[in-house]
Design an enzyme around this catalytic site. Structure first.
Site, PDB file in Angstrom:
ATOM      1  N   SER A 160       1.268  -1.579  -0.027  1.00 46.59           N
ATOM      2  CA  SER A 160       0.158   0.310   0.185  1.00 46.59           C
ATOM      3  C   SER A 160       0.940   1.040   0.046  1.00 46.59           C
ATOM      4  O   SER A 160       2.606   1.218   0.134  1.00 46.59           O
ATOM      5  CB  SER A 160      -1.470   0.392   1.106  1.00 46.59           C
ATOM      6  OG  SER A 160       0.154   0.245   2.650  1.00 46.59           O
ATOM      7  N   TYR A 168      -3.090   0.308  -3.324  1.00 45.87           N
ATOM      8  CA  TYR A 168      -3.833   1.416  -2.436  1.00 45.87           C
ATOM      9  C   TYR A 168      -3.770   1.753  -1.308  1.00 45.87           C
ATOM     10  O   TYR A 168      -2.714   1.827  -0.436  1.00 45.87           O
ATOM     11  CB  TYR A 168      -5.566  -0.115  -1.940  1.00 45.87           C
ATOM     12  CG  TYR A 168      -4.380  -1.074  -0.667  1.00 45.87           C
ATOM     13  CD1 TYR A 168      -4.342  -0.409   0.427  1.00 45.87           C
ATOM     14  CD2 TYR A 168      -3.277  -1.871  -1.476  1.00 45.87           C
ATOM     15  CE1 TYR A 168      -3.999  -1.908   1.271  1.00 45.87           C
ATOM     16  CE2 TYR A 168      -2.904  -2.762  -0.892  1.00 45.87           C
ATOM     17  CZ  TYR A 168      -3.204  -2.911   0.684  1.00 45.87           C
ATOM     18  OH  TYR A 168      -2.331  -3.375   1.604  1.00 45.87           O
TER      19      TYR A 168
END
Length: 180
Positions: free
Chosen positions: A24, A57
């Site tokens: 991430s 993400y």
């Protein structure tokens, strides 16, 4: 379907990289909220220094921290201080929907303070049915937009003072050449 830009962090600097984290990108939730980027949302990341392009993400870090930390495999694509463009996208059914969407764009100073809040505007002009402009979200003008994120105003002031410029001359120069 047409994929378009929905929100963007332009020129944010990498503050850290954590290879051993799960993956991430960790971002300041206050800055994400300003742009309209959400936790767990996939974003595209373009490194202006290395030209690396990745997708991962978003997770939120500490509010107010101005953090930008690449985690896991993404950590291999950057160095602390690299300048990134982080883009969130959306799908729309056709170009006529472009008139309704106003993507928010944050630009950054070298310390990751927000410099400007802009939005993209698609409109119908006399020349074409889908024209484009960048608008300053605070002033609602296109003239206020600038593209000088790497200018260190404090250092510029110091350099001009070292050359013998008065404070009034420096202020006048800054006001004439930079819209703060």
């Amino acid at each position: 379907m047409m994929k378009i830009i929905r929100a963007k962090l332009h020129g944010i600097r990498v503050t850290n990289a954590d290879l051993n984290y799960h993956g991430s990108i960790t971002l300041d939730p206050e800055q994400c909220e300003m742009a309209g980027i959400y936790p767990m949302e996939f974003v595209d990341i373009w490194n202006k220094n290395s030209a690396a392009r990745i997708s991962t993400y978003v997770i939120f870090g500490e509010p107010g921290s101005r953090c930008c930390v690449l985690n896991g495999a993404a950590a291999r694509t950057c160095q602390k201080g690299d300048e990134l463009i982080i883009a969130a996208s959306a799908d729309i059914s056709g170009p006529e929907k472009l008139y309704d969407i106003k993507p928010r764009i944050l630009t950054f100073l070298p310390d990751n303070h927000v410099d400007q809040v802009l939005y993209y505007d698609v409109f119908q002009s006399e020349k074409r049915p889908y024209d484009f402009r960048i608008v300053d979200a605070d002033k609602h003008t296109i003239e206020s937009c600038h593209t000088w994120p790497n200018v260190d105003i404090t250092k510029l002031r110091s350099d001009l003072a070292a050359k013998g410029w008065s404070e009034a001359e420096i202020d006048s120069f800054i006001a004439s050449h930079f819209s703060l």
